[in-house]
Write a protein that holds these residues in place. Structure first.
Motif, PDB file in Angstrom:
ATOM      1  N   PHE A  89      -7.916   5.326   2.602  1.00  0.00           N
ATOM      2  CA  PHE A  89      -8.824   6.098   3.460  1.00  0.00           C
ATOM      3  C   PHE A  89     -10.260   6.135   2.953  1.00  0.00           C
ATOM      4  CE2 PHE A  89      -4.950   8.739   4.930  1.00  0.00           C
ATOM      5  CZ  PHE A  89      -4.631   7.762   5.862  1.00  0.00           C
ATOM      6  N   SER A 115       0.012   6.866   3.237  1.00  0.00           N
ATOM      7  CA  SER A 115      -1.079   5.926   2.991  1.00  0.00           C
ATOM      8  C   SER A 115      -1.422   5.961   1.516  1.00  0.00           C
ATOM      9  CB  SER A 115      -2.313   6.283   3.831  1.00  0.00           C
ATOM     10  OG  SER A 115      -3.346   5.338   3.612  1.00  0.00           O
ATOM     11  N   GLU A 123      -8.019   2.043  12.169  1.00  0.00           N
ATOM     12  CA  GLU A 123      -8.799   2.825  13.123  1.00  0.00           C
ATOM     13  C   GLU A 123      -8.550   2.398  14.559  1.00  0.00           C
ATOM     14  OE1 GLU A 123     -11.441   2.199   9.407  1.00  0.00           O
ATOM     15  OE2 GLU A 123     -10.035   1.035  10.631  1.00  0.00           O
ATOM     16  N   LEU A 136      -0.197   3.473   6.730  1.00  0.00           N
ATOM     17  CA  LEU A 136      -1.541   3.023   7.096  1.00  0.00           C
ATOM     18  C   LEU A 136      -2.223   2.394   5.888  1.00  0.00           C
ATOM     19  CD1 LEU A 136      -2.635   6.122   9.213  1.00  0.00           C
ATOM     20  CD2 LEU A 136      -2.021   3.847  10.069  1.00  0.00           C
ATOM     21  N   THR A 179     -12.597   3.852   4.989  1.00  0.00           N
ATOM     22  CA  THR A 179     -12.913   4.117   6.384  1.00  0.00           C
ATOM     23  C   THR A 179     -13.931   5.250   6.482  1.00  0.00           C
ATOM     24  OG1 THR A 179     -11.973   4.630   8.566  1.00  0.00           O
ATOM     25  CG2 THR A 179     -10.998   5.741   6.674  1.00  0.00           C
ATOM     26  N   ILE A 218      -8.933   9.751  11.534  1.00  0.00           N
ATOM     27  CA  ILE A 218      -7.609   9.423  10.994  1.00  0.00           C
ATOM     28  C   ILE A 218      -6.675  10.618  11.141  1.00  0.00           C
ATOM     29  CG2 ILE A 218      -6.329   8.922   8.872  1.00  0.00           C
ATOM     30  CD1 ILE A 218      -7.777   6.477   9.860  1.00  0.00           C
TER      31      ILE A 218
END
Length: 244
Positions: free
Chosen positions: A116, A112, A98, A49, A119, A125
């Motif tokens: 993060f 990832s 998302e 991600l 977001t 998540i």
């Protein structure tokens, strides 16, 4: 519209000149720490991600992954990733992390790197990743450390001569957006506490198996000017968790 600073031409040009963009994983100071926390990729289905240039996707493919899906909001990032190979194993999708819809229990590993904190809803998540992972699936990610994101400006406090005095920490328990300068450009990042990171994982069915605040490797401390100052405060946080 979700933030997509990396498709801005000036910002992307600056990002492309960073060590971690030019040298790949070896140019990322936290890489050796993150690598130690990664599971065995052999015959595993992997999700990345915020995959960026696809460095971690290619690492997974080169270490025996059965399939790799890289997701990123930036069309420029995805185009660069696709240009660097392993298309037979890796699929890239250009869309916000998302918004992606994936089948339940379809991945063994989710990773990832430094995505993060862009977001606003980490709980969402975690909820999605838990649903996408198979039983006993592994979730490994890095984010900017809460000490690094708290004050917002992400810069040292300096004296009148420009000498570093200390790293400011302010509004630690006030979570939410922070306007920060990154590569000379203003970007929005989201600060959350260490409690919130761990709490979201626990609330969504994960068991934390490792938590590390990485330090720069010795070779960077010795060769990169100013790197010694990175020992004065944590910049990143790496967490490994398992779907219970």
């Amino acid at each position: 519209m979700k933030q997509n600073k990396y498709d801005d031409n000036a910002f992307f040009r600056k990002y492309s000149q960073m060590d971690r963009s030019v040298k790949g994983l070896e140019g990322a100071g936290e890489w050796k720490t993150l690598e130690r926390l990664l599971p065995d990729f052999r015959e595993k289905d992997v999700l990345d991600l915020g995959c960026g240039f696809g460095w971690h996707c290619r690492y997974a493919a080169e270490h025996g992954a059965a399939s790799v899906l890289g997701v990123d909001i930036s069309s420029k990032m995805i185009a660069k990733a696709r240009s660097m190979g392993n298309e037979g194993i890796i699929e890239y999708r250009c869309m916000p992390m998302e918004d992606i819809q994936l089948p339940e229990a379809s991945f063994d590993i989710a990773i990832s790197s430094l995505a993060f904190h862009y977001t606003p809803d980490f709980n969402e998540i975690c909820r999605n990743v838990f649903r996408w992972l198979k039983p006993e699936g592994v979730f490994v990610f890095s984010v900017e450390h809460p000490v690094f994101t708290a004050q917002g400006t992400q810069d040292w406090q300096r004296d009148e001569s420009g000498k570093i005095m200390h790293w400011p920490v302010d509004r630690y328990f006030t979570e939410g957006p922070r306007q920060a300068l990154f590569l000379g450009e203003e970007v929005t990042k989201y600060h959350r506490t260490l409690t919130s990171y761990l709490g979201a994982l626990a609330a969504n069915g994960f068991e934390v198996t490792a938590l590390v605040e990485p330090q720069p490797p010795q070779e960077l401390l010795e060769s990169v000017p100013g790197m010694q100052d990175e020992l004065r405060r944590p910049m990143m946080l790496i967490i490994s968790a398992r779907k219970k």
